[in-house]
Design a protein around this motif. Structure first.
Motif, PDB file in Angstrom:
ATOM      1  N   TYR A  52       0.657  -0.894  -0.211  1.00 51.77           N
ATOM      2  CA  TYR A  52      -0.433   0.177   0.187  1.00 51.77           C
ATOM      3  C   TYR A  52       0.400   1.778   0.051  1.00 51.77           C
ATOM      4  O   TYR A  52       0.813   1.937  -0.783  1.00 51.77           O
ATOM      5  CB  TYR A  52      -1.015  -0.454   1.242  1.00 51.77           C
ATOM      6  CG  TYR A  52      -1.546   0.838   1.490  1.00 51.77           C
ATOM      7  CD1 TYR A  52      -2.846   2.303   0.614  1.00 51.77           C
ATOM      8  CD2 TYR A  52      -1.000   2.358   2.744  1.00 51.77           C
ATOM      9  CE1 TYR A  52      -3.075   3.259   0.251  1.00 51.77           C
ATOM     10  CE2 TYR A  52      -2.150   3.747   2.477  1.00 51.77           C
ATOM     11  CZ  TYR A  52      -3.014   3.767   1.838  1.00 51.77           C
ATOM     12  OH  TYR A  52      -3.644   5.377   1.730  1.00 51.77           O
ATOM     13  N   ALA A  53       1.900   1.286   0.716  1.00 51.04           N
ATOM     14  CA  ALA A  53       2.150   2.642   0.804  1.00 51.04           C
ATOM     15  C   ALA A  53       3.416   3.113  -0.275  1.00 51.04           C
ATOM     16  O   ALA A  53       4.169   4.299  -0.490  1.00 51.04           O
ATOM     17  CB  ALA A  53       3.479   2.464   1.849  1.00 51.04           C
ATOM     18  N   GLU A  54       3.969   1.336  -1.130  1.00 54.23           N
ATOM     19  CA  GLU A  54       4.228   1.802  -2.242  1.00 54.23           C
ATOM     20  C   GLU A  54       3.268   2.418  -3.312  1.00 54.23           C
ATOM     21  O   GLU A  54       3.399   3.143  -4.504  1.00 54.23           O
ATOM     22  CB  GLU A  54       4.953   0.470  -3.106  1.00 54.23           C
ATOM     23  CG  GLU A  54       6.103  -0.090  -1.968  1.00 54.23           C
ATOM     24  CD  GLU A  54       6.828  -1.238  -2.496  1.00 54.23           C
ATOM     25  OE1 GLU A  54       6.969  -1.798  -3.741  1.00 54.23           O
ATOM     26  OE2 GLU A  54       7.178  -1.755  -1.713  1.00 54.23           O
ATOM     27  N   TYR A  55       2.394   1.842  -3.678  1.00 60.99           N
ATOM     28  CA  TYR A  55       1.081   2.401  -4.509  1.00 60.99           C
ATOM     29  C   TYR A  55       1.092   3.996  -4.083  1.00 60.99           C
ATOM     30  O   TYR A  55       0.892   4.653  -5.121  1.00 60.99           O
ATOM     31  CB  TYR A  55      -0.238   1.620  -4.445  1.00 60.99           C
ATOM     32  CG  TYR A  55      -0.370   0.797  -5.143  1.00 60.99           C
ATOM     33  CD1 TYR A  55      -0.820   0.974  -6.610  1.00 60.99           C
ATOM     34  CD2 TYR A  55      -0.299  -0.278  -5.017  1.00 60.99           C
ATOM     35  CE1 TYR A  55      -1.478  -0.752  -7.118  1.00 60.99           C
ATOM     36  CE2 TYR A  55       0.064  -1.389  -5.646  1.00 60.99           C
ATOM     37  CZ  TYR A  55      -0.139  -1.858  -6.636  1.00 60.99           C
ATOM     38  OH  TYR A  55      -0.423  -2.698  -7.409  1.00 60.99           O
ATOM     39  N   VAL A  56       0.609   4.313  -2.578  1.00 63.40           N
ATOM     40  CA  VAL A  56       0.594   5.515  -2.584  1.00 63.40           C
ATOM     41  C   VAL A  56       2.198   6.611  -3.118  1.00 63.40           C
ATOM     42  O   VAL A  56       1.481   7.880  -3.293  1.00 63.40           O
ATOM     43  CB  VAL A  56       0.211   6.324  -1.136  1.00 63.40           C
ATOM     44  CG1 VAL A  56       0.417   6.997  -0.602  1.00 63.40           C
ATOM     45  CG2 VAL A  56      -1.258   5.281  -0.565  1.00 63.40           C
ATOM     46  N   ALA A  57       2.708   5.993  -2.752  1.00 68.75           N
ATOM     47  CA  ALA A  57       4.137   6.485  -3.100  1.00 68.75           C
ATOM     48  C   ALA A  57       4.107   6.398  -4.852  1.00 68.75           C
ATOM     49  O   ALA A  57       4.522   8.131  -5.096  1.00 68.75           O
ATOM     50  CB  ALA A  57       5.491   6.037  -3.104  1.00 68.75           C
TER      51      ALA A  57
END
Length: 333
Positions: free
Chosen positions: A47-52
């Motif tokens: 999820y954090a990578e998608y948001v980044a």
């Protein structure tokens, strides 16, 4: 109600559909009016990578996931051109009628209940909806080619040479055994790769609980645990990008040492394996299928390379690549 693709705004009721969209679109968030916000289903790290990469995801409207009660008002408030929902756990017929009366067509897809029957069709449907049909067909062909290699070989295995398998989903959620797939869902993967899922002998639903005495009595030849970061609090199987292979192996060892499980032939013979729950129930499940095939029939499938398959999916298809390790065995490589 007719849907005229391509649509630029859809709602989804499962975070894993974000990964499916990421296989066929370079910006899967751009086509979303709302999403389910169920970060645990894709892992906090992913999820954090998608948001980044796609900051809009962090502020995107949220509607309940398929694990919760369907909320017609929340979906309508997001103003999607179509609501993409999960077969078997989405809206009721009455709620579908409400949405359609308000001008929102409802599209059912299934990556979970019957993955081998419905997954490719579901990805094709998503592709048609957002105008990425060609990309969906390319990925489906990639997956089908690899599934065929497995299916062709499994067809040559006599019934009495198909080992018994106990797969324990979310292993270590508590001190007690034994979650298990029944008929359908994860159990289908075991059957597909030439194993015999002991849970299917007594569970009619896709998922349930086995009595520890039954598991000990069946004494499966292979034990497979699934897990992820969500089991860190309970001391269960932790696996995925946040952890080293050593940490996952240590967690697997702990799960296999529990009362009853430690006595199984599978554990005594070193046929103990761990798989990230995030690798199943999504179109990249071909990676998990290859890993399962290698574990259940090591000689027959020695040439399969799930890591190479994941690398190729990352480079050829996924908008946000999978980092880290998603499977482990008790014997150090």
């Amino acid at each position: 109600i007719n849907v005229t693709p391509p649509l630029s705004k859809i709602s989804i009721d499962d975070g894993r559909y974000l990964i499916a969209l990421g296989l066929i679109s370079p910006d899967p968030v751009a086509v979303l009016a709302s999403w389910s916000g169920d970060v645990n289903r894709i892992s906090p790290e992913l999820y954090a990578e998608y948001v980044a990469k796609f900051p809009a995801l962090a502020t995107l409207a949220k509607t309940p996931s398929s694990a919760a009660a369907f909320d017609v008002e929340a979906v309508l408030a997001a103003e999607p051109q179509a609501a993409v929902v999960s077969l078997g756990s989405g809206p009721s017929d009455a709620q579908v009628s409400q949405l359609q009366a308000a001008g929102v067509p409802v599209v059912f897809i299934d990556f979970f209940s019957h993955p081998f029957e419905n997954q490719a069709r579901s990805l094709s449907l998503l592709g048609r909806l957002i105008g990425r049909e060609e990309q969906a067909e390319a990925y489906n062909a990639f997956r089908a080619e690899r599934l065929k290699v497995i299916a062709d070989r499994v067809a040559t295995i006599p019934e009495d040479q198909r080992p018994t398998v106990f797969l324990e989903p979310h292993a270590g959620t508590g001190p007690d055994c034994c979650n298990s797939p029944g008929k359908g869902n994860v159990g289908d993967y075991i059957t597909f790769v030439g194993g015999r899922n002991i849970g299917a002998e007594v569970l009619d639903s896709t998922f349930g609980k086995l009595n520890l005495e039954f598991v000990i009595d069946r004494d499966p030849a292979v034990y497979i645990a699934t897990g992820g970061p969500h089991l860190e609090k309970t001391g269960g199987l932790i696996i995925g990008p946040k952890y080293t292979v050593e940490q996952s192996r240590e967690a697997l060892s702990r799960v296999a040492a529990r009362r009853g499980v430690s006595a199984l032939s599978a554990v005594r013979n070193g046929r103990v394996y761990g798989l990230s729950h995030q690798l199943i129930n999504s179109p990249i499940d071909i990676v998990a299928t290859q890993a399962l095939a290698r574990w259940i029939h090591p000689e027959l499938f020695a040439d399969l390379d799930p890591r190479a398959t994941l690398d190729e999916i990352n480079s050829r298809f996924l908008a946000v690549p999978y980092q880290g390790d998603y499977w482990v065995d008790l014997k150090p490589a």
